[in-house]
Design a protein around this motif. Structure first.
Motif, short mmCIF file in Angstrom:
data_model
loop_
_atom_site.label_atom_id
_atom_site.label_comp_id
_atom_site.label_asym_id
_atom_site.label_seq_id
_atom_site.Cartn_x
_atom_site.Cartn_y
_atom_site.Cartn_z
N TYR A 58 -110.67 -44.89 -8.14
CA TYR A 58 -111.37 -45.28 -9.37
C TYR A 58 -110.99 -46.68 -9.84
CZ TYR A 58 -107.08 -43.47 -11.59
OH TYR A 58 -105.78 -43.22 -11.94
N LEU A 59 -109.82 -47.20 -9.48
CA LEU A 59 -109.44 -48.55 -9.90
C LEU A 59 -110.38 -49.59 -9.32
CD1 LEU A 59 -105.53 -48.72 -9.80
CD2 LEU A 59 -107.04 -48.53 -11.77
N LYS A 60 -110.97 -49.28 -8.18
CA LYS A 60 -111.84 -50.25 -7.53
C LYS A 60 -113.15 -50.45 -8.29
CE LYS A 60 -109.89 -49.12 -3.02
NZ LYS A 60 -109.03 -50.30 -2.99
N THR A 119 -101.18 -43.63 -10.55
CA THR A 119 -101.95 -42.40 -10.68
C THR A 119 -102.16 -41.98 -12.13
OG1 THR A 119 -99.94 -41.06 -10.50
CG2 THR A 119 -101.11 -41.55 -8.45
N LEU A 120 -101.53 -42.69 -13.07
CA LEU A 120 -101.64 -42.33 -14.48
C LEU A 120 -102.54 -43.28 -15.26
CD1 LEU A 120 -97.90 -41.43 -15.29
CD2 LEU A 120 -99.73 -39.94 -14.49
N THR A 121 -102.92 -44.39 -14.65
CA THR A 121 -103.75 -45.36 -15.35
C THR A 121 -105.15 -44.80 -15.59
OG1 THR A 121 -102.54 -47.17 -14.31
CG2 THR A 121 -104.68 -47.70 -15.26
N ALA A 122 -105.67 -45.04 -16.77
CA ALA A 122 -107.02 -44.55 -17.10
C ALA A 122 -108.05 -45.20 -16.18
CB ALA A 122 -107.34 -44.85 -18.55
N GLY A 123 -109.11 -44.46 -15.90
CA GLY A 123 -110.17 -44.98 -15.05
C GLY A 123 -111.03 -46.01 -15.75
N ALA A 124 -111.91 -46.63 -14.99
CA ALA A 124 -112.74 -47.72 -15.51
C ALA A 124 -113.64 -47.26 -16.64
CB ALA A 124 -113.56 -48.32 -14.38
N PHE A 125 -114.23 -46.07 -16.52
CA PHE A 125 -115.16 -45.61 -17.55
C PHE A 125 -114.45 -45.40 -18.89
CE2 PHE A 125 -117.24 -44.34 -13.58
CZ PHE A 125 -118.50 -44.89 -13.77
N LYS A 126 -113.28 -44.80 -18.84
CA LYS A 126 -112.51 -44.60 -20.08
C LYS A 126 -112.07 -45.93 -20.66
CE LYS A 126 -110.67 -39.97 -19.18
NZ LYS A 126 -109.44 -39.17 -18.95
N ALA A 127 -111.63 -46.83 -19.79
CA ALA A 127 -111.14 -48.13 -20.25
C ALA A 127 -112.24 -48.92 -20.95
CB ALA A 127 -110.58 -48.93 -19.08
N TYR A 128 -113.39 -49.04 -20.30
CA TYR A 128 -114.47 -49.82 -20.89
C TYR A 128 -115.07 -49.10 -22.10
CZ TYR A 128 -114.22 -52.97 -16.92
OH TYR A 128 -113.78 -53.88 -15.99
#
Length: 432
Positions: free
Chosen positions: A59-61, A200-209
């Motif tokens: 998901y980071l990509k 593995t704990l970083t929020a995904g792109a959708f949550k971040a944006y």
């Protein structure tokens, strides 16, 4: 008789033949099963190896890809709006008329051109990260997925593009063009630093944006005629919710969930009441300091906003809080590296010096206003100042130049801060 014997013999032979064939089939089946088991084990082994060699969760990509898609759709109506503004004689653009250098039909081309420094800084950062990245082996160093770093470089480039659009006809109507990507970039800095040891704990792109869009929405509301008290009540409630949830998950070393269970929040609250039960005390005190300072700033701005106008400095509030929290986390990160005996190379400290100098001088020139879109047009004209560089650029152009250097240096710090761990076995790297 012979026929019967032949038949019997034939039957026996058939039976024997059948038994022999069955035996062969059994052996083949056994061999095939054994081979299948080996193949499955081999595939599982390869799959596990591939899993271990993956540098980041997939998901980071999506961070830089979604950023490009959103920006493409954001840019088209923005360009349309600015073209409409500049061609409508009834709309007043807040130029610095004492340093106005028109070109190609753009009255303040000098203010537009100075945003080129953002494009240079962002492109340089992307190229540096691309050509200095090393091959991931899954054993040494931290995860090396460059997705978030590419996103950081893109935010500088996009900041330059949309700031240039804003300066085609600067006004209160399109002021958000000038701040959107500053907000996104500030948030992505935190994500980029956090994912280094918590991939593995970083929020995904959708949550971040989605999180960024929430504050961009409040920035939009601050430019409308919304009731002052209603605005600040809503913002304080949302900010309080984000502060509590974010701090809880960071303290618990868990992946962010925007809808946590009551039990989780209650357990976190009990820990906060009794700090002696908290295992990660350095992180707790860093979060405590960040929350105290952030809330002090928010309350001060809220009081000021209710007494005056909410739209004057709200974007500065959001940017200030996000940058402050990031810097606290960055200093905590550096302190923990030093605590565990990790090196911080000299060139990283040089980048720190460049960052402080560029932001210090940049903010100095930023505060020397040559226009103010929140004043009346005539009041803004009184702030106009002559050009100070090559009789072409004013103090705000200097802000563009220095802030571009500041953004580049702070992003380079995040990228290079763990440069000493490239050859260190991953199992020996501390998580904090």
């Amino acid at each position: 008789m012979e026929k019967s014997n032949n038949s019997k013999t034939g039957g026996t032979m058939i039976d024997l033949g059948y038994n022999e064939e069955e035996s062969l089939l059994d052996n083949a089946s056994s061999s095939s099963s054994s081979t299948t088991v080996l193949n499955v084990q081999e595939l599982l082994s390869q799959s596990e190896t591939r899993r271990q060699l993956k540098t980041q969760p997939v998901y980071l990509k999506y961070f830089w890809k979604i950023l490009l898609i959103v920006s493409a759709f954001y840019s088209l109506p923005s360009i349309q709006f600015v073209v409409f503004q500049i061609t409508d004689p009834e709309i007043k653009c807040y130029y610095n008329y004492k340093c106005l250098r028109p070109f190609l039909g753009i009255p303040s081309f000098n203010n537009v051109l100075s945003n080129l420094f953002y494009l240079i800084a962002g492109t340089s950062f992307i190229l540096i990260t691309h050509f200095t990245s090393h091959q991931e082996d899954g054993i040494h160093g931290l995860h090396t997925d460059l997705s978030l770093y590419y996103s950081l470089g893109l935010t500088i480039i996009l900041e330059g593009i949309f700031s240039a659009l804003y300066h085609v006809c600067p006004s209160r109507l399109n002021f958000q063009f000038d701040t959107t990507y500053m907000l996104i970039g500030s948030g992505l800095l935190f994500f980029a630093l956090h994912q280094k040891r918590h991939a593995t704990l970083t929020a995904g792109a959708f949550k971040a944006y989605g999180f960024f869009s929430l504050f961009i929405f409040f920035n939009f509301l601050s430019l409308t005629n919304i009731n002052i008290y209603a605005f600040w009540v809503m913002f304080v409630i949302v900010f309080g919710y984000v502060s509590i949830i974010g701090s809880s998950y960071l303290l618990a070393h868990k992946r962010m969930d925007l809808n946590p269970s009551i039990g989780f929040l209650w357990r976190t609250l009990k820990k906060l009441i009794r700090p002696s039960t908290i295992d990660d005390k350095p992180r707790f005190f860093a979060l405590l300091i960040a929350n105290i300072l952030s809330w002090a700033i928010v309350i001060a701005f809220a009081v000021y906003g209710m007494m005056g106008s909410i739209s004057k400095n709200f974007s500065n509030l959001i940017l200030g809080v996000m940058v402050l929290d990031f810097l606290i986390y960055l200093f905590y990160y550096i302190a923990m590296k030093i605590k565990y005996g990790e090196k911080v190379y000299l060139f990283v400290w040089v980048l720190f010096a460049i960052m402080f100098l560029s932001w210090g001088f940049g903010l100095y020139y930023f505060e020397i206003s040559v226009t103010n879109k929140f004043y009346t047009f005539d009041e803004s004209l009184l702030l106009n100042r002559p050009c100070i560089i090559f009789n072409y650029w004013d103090t705000h152009d200097l802000w563009h130049f220095l802030s571009a250097i500041g953004l580049f240096s702070i992003m380079a710090i995040v990228y290079f801060v763990d440069w000493d761990l490239r050859t260190v076995p991953r199992s020996l790297i501390h998580v904090f």
